[in-house]
Design a protein around this motif. Structure first.
Motif, PDB file in Angstrom:
ATOM      1  N   LYS A  74      37.073  -2.892  52.285  1.00 20.58           N
ATOM      2  CA  LYS A  74      38.025  -4.058  52.615  1.00 20.58           C
ATOM      3  C   LYS A  74      39.303  -3.739  53.106  1.00 20.58           C
ATOM      4  CE  LYS A  74      38.883  -8.538  51.839  1.00 20.58           C
ATOM      5  NZ  LYS A  74      40.374  -8.483  52.362  1.00 20.58           N
ATOM      6  N   ALA A  75      39.805  -2.604  53.054  1.00 17.33           N
ATOM      7  CA  ALA A  75      41.046  -2.196  53.314  1.00 17.33           C
ATOM      8  C   ALA A  75      41.016  -2.022  54.906  1.00 17.33           C
ATOM      9  CB  ALA A  75      41.486  -0.975  52.578  1.00 17.33           C
ATOM     10  N   MET A  76      39.878  -1.223  55.156  1.00 11.41           N
ATOM     11  CA  MET A  76      39.679  -0.890  56.738  1.00 11.41           C
ATOM     12  C   MET A  76      39.002  -2.122  57.539  1.00 11.41           C
ATOM     13  SD  MET A  76      37.215   2.438  56.124  1.00 11.41           S
ATOM     14  CE  MET A  76      36.880   2.814  57.782  1.00 11.41           C
ATOM     15  N   GLU A  77      38.472  -3.045  56.816  1.00 10.11           N
ATOM     16  CA  GLU A  77      38.409  -4.579  57.345  1.00 10.11           C
ATOM     17  C   GLU A  77      39.748  -5.087  57.646  1.00 10.11           C
ATOM     18  OE1 GLU A  77      36.364  -8.803  56.597  1.00 10.11           O
ATOM     19  OE2 GLU A  77      36.420  -7.196  54.893  1.00 10.11           O
ATOM     20  N   ASP A  78      40.648  -5.190  56.894  1.00  9.39           N
ATOM     21  CA  ASP A  78      41.961  -5.793  56.815  1.00  9.39           C
ATOM     22  C   ASP A  78      42.773  -4.965  57.779  1.00  9.39           C
ATOM     23  OD1 ASP A  78      41.443  -7.677  54.888  1.00  9.39           O
ATOM     24  OD2 ASP A  78      42.399  -6.436  53.402  1.00  9.39           O
TER      25      ASP A  78
END
Length: 224
Positions: free
Chosen positions: A36-40
């Motif tokens: 999720k952090a990499m997506e954001d």
């Protein structure tokens, strides 16, 4: 993050099944905060990129573009790209993240079934098994030592080419093993649960250089 990057490098797309197949404790739930952090941050895209791999799929944008290229209509004049892999190779997702295709039982012709257990057999990722993939689609599966073959296509020309690719791959592997491999007995006995001698596969195996025996076709490996 290093684990996620390793999975992306190996599989291209990270999903629930991929996380489980890779042995990640807790599966995708463990990886989700990093994904999720990499997506954001814009490093990953989330979507349904590969059919049958579930709704939560994460991949780098260049991987998504490559998948889109594969999704374009194939050039009918272009030669089919065949590759033979160990069925349990990390690069082979069939039986792990992607379900095996249905066996094309009709490819064996009218030959009678030799054993109900053989006919009921299904491809698996067992050690020693092989799979031939054509442009990303499984075409042929082989049990350890090639004892039994299963076809996923009814296209005889494609299957003939797949048999040739399979035999070439096994020969290369035996050559790497050296002189001891020459004594190994490798005999194809069944094709789609039938006596291979009574199926169209007989001519494909003979064309690939295997020797006809009373119980099937034997691959003799040269030690040189």
């Amino acid at each position: 993050m290093s684990l996620v990057e390793s999975l992306l490098d190996r599989y291209g797309v990270v999903t629930r099944d991929i996380a489980l197949a890779a042995g990640v404790p807790g599966g995708l739930t463990t990886l989700y905060p990093v994904l999720k952090a990499m997506e954001d941050a814009g490093d990953l895209a989330r979507g349904m990129f590969v059919e049958g791999m579930g709704p939560a799929q994460f991949a780098q944008r260049e991987t998504v573009e490559a998948l889109r290229a594969f999704a374009q209509p194939a050039d009918a004049s272009a030669p089919v790209s065949l590759v033979a892999l160990p069925a349990d190779d990390p690069a082979c997702l069939f039986g792990a993240g992607i379900s095996w295709s249905d066996v094309a039982w009709g490819a064996a012709g009218d030959a009678p079934a030799v054993d109900s257990a053989v006919v009921a057999a299904r491809p698996s990722r067992r050690e020693g098994a092989m799979v031939v993939i054509a442009d990303g689609v499984p075409v042929l599966w082989a049990a350890p030592r090639l004892k039994s073959l299963l076809a996923f296509s009814g296209d005889e020309k494609l299957l003939e080419a797949a048999v040739a690719a399979l035999v070439a791959s096994v020969r290369a592997a035996l050559k790497r093993e050296g002189a001891s491999a020459a004594r190994r007995k490798i005999v194809v006995e069944h094709f789609n649960g039938r006596d291979v001698l009574a199926t169209p596969a007989a001519s494909w195996l003979q064309g690939a250089g295997l020797v006809r025996l009373p119980d099937g076709f034997r691959l003799y490996a040269s030690p040189f």
